[in-house]
Design a protein around this motif. Sequence first.
Motif, mmCIF file in Angstrom:
data_model
loop_
_atom_site.group_PDB
_atom_site.id
_atom_site.type_symbol
_atom_site.label_atom_id
_atom_site.label_comp_id
_atom_site.label_asym_id
_atom_site.label_seq_id
_atom_site.Cartn_x
_atom_site.Cartn_y
_atom_site.Cartn_z
ATOM 1 N N UNK A 1 0.824 -1.210 0.000
ATOM 2 C CA UNK A 1 0.000 0.000 0.000
ATOM 3 C C UNK A 1 0.862 1.265 0.000
ATOM 4 N N UNK A 2 2.175 1.079 -0.054
ATOM 5 C CA UNK A 2 3.086 2.219 -0.110
ATOM 6 C C UNK A 2 3.182 2.721 -1.547
ATOM 7 N N UNK A 3 3.343 4.010 -1.720
ATOM 8 C CA UNK A 3 3.456 4.603 -3.052
ATOM 9 C C UNK A 3 4.632 3.989 -3.813
ATOM 10 N N UNK A 4 4.381 3.611 -5.070
ATOM 11 C CA UNK A 4 5.433 3.001 -5.886
ATOM 12 C C UNK A 4 6.589 3.976 -6.083
ATOM 13 N N UNK A 5 6.248 5.243 -6.297
ATOM 14 C CA UNK A 5 7.293 6.247 -6.508
ATOM 15 C C UNK A 5 8.150 6.382 -5.248
ATOM 16 N N UNK B 1 12.117 5.645 -4.985
ATOM 17 C CA UNK B 1 13.066 6.663 -4.514
ATOM 18 C C UNK B 1 13.917 6.115 -3.366
ATOM 19 N N UNK B 2 13.279 5.423 -2.427
ATOM 20 C CA UNK B 2 14.012 4.852 -1.292
ATOM 21 C C UNK B 2 15.024 3.818 -1.765
ATOM 22 N N UNK C 1 6.758 -0.863 -15.160
ATOM 23 C CA UNK C 1 6.907 0.490 -15.690
ATOM 24 C C UNK C 1 7.477 1.462 -14.656
ATOM 25 N N UNK C 2 6.750 1.662 -13.567
ATOM 26 C CA UNK C 2 7.120 2.721 -12.625
ATOM 27 C C UNK C 2 8.461 2.469 -11.969
ATOM 28 N N UNK C 3 8.678 1.234 -11.487
ATOM 29 C CA UNK C 3 9.919 0.933 -10.767
ATOM 30 C C UNK C 3 11.163 1.199 -11.613
ATOM 31 N N UNK C 4 11.257 0.619 -12.826
ATOM 32 C CA UNK C 4 12.456 0.914 -13.635
ATOM 33 C C UNK C 4 12.525 2.354 -14.109
#
Length: 303
Positions: free
Chosen positions: A119-123, A127-128, A235-238
């Motif tokens: 449930x944590x934001x992918x962005x 970043x972390x 998509x978002x992670x890479x």
Amino acid sequence: MKRIKSIKEKKKDSLYGYAFISPFFILFSIFGLFPIIFSFYLSFQRWNGLGEMEFVGLRNFELVLADPFFWKAMYNTFVIALMSTLPQLIIAFLLAFALNSTYVKMKGFFRVSFFLPNVTSIVAVAVVFGTLFTNSSTGLVNSFIGLFGFEPVNWGTSEWGVKWAISAMIFWRWVGYNTIIYLAGLQSISQDLYEAAKIDGASVRQQIMHITIPMMKPVIIFTVFISTIGSLQLFTEPLVFIGTTLREEGVTVVLYLYREAFSNNAFGTASATAVILFFVIIVMSVTNLLIANRLGNSRKKVS
């Protein structure tokens, strides 16, 4: 008269029912069905997003399949999917099995903890992890592997460094989700089966192989399907990890599609890429289903 009234009431109830469910189908048609159909249509056109469309037949597919960068993206997608999905499902099953045992206390706390990354934001996650897997020798991961005498890794630029970092990100985010699903499946298995097996002298391994896994087969197939489809649509992670430069070490098929559409303004080849990915996902899903059915049939024969 009564019969006519009852028919009218039934029709009225049906109309009310359709009226209540119509918002879903309207929204799905606008934001789901129409884009899918339009993508198939657009894959046969040359279009920059503003001008006139030009029918080019299969030319877009030829351009995509002849592009080495597309095959590099496809290779990256499958490698990252294998590195993140397979360990994720195995660890998730083991965690669910541990949570389902009577020896583990504070189960509610562990369930929330395992599911929290999902449930944590992918962005925010990207970043972390980008900070953890920094190229600097003082980064957390490089400092840790330095304790064992290894040289610092350029996680953001090296071929395998990027893949390991993205795979770790995906693993951390989704292992809890699959753990909860497996846990729900394990809790639906009747304890009478295990008690009967214990009376017959079955070991823990035999109970897992002949009771747990066969009863969990539908759940396992579901998680494999969902994980396979999700891993092919990375998509978002890479994107957040490698940035908008889209270095070839971490580009996935969806990132390739994104580059074609919004960097090169080639919506035709982008749509062709989406269609190719659509059929790849179908082939992978059917392959998973055939393998699962074959394993299930072979297990029945052995037992």
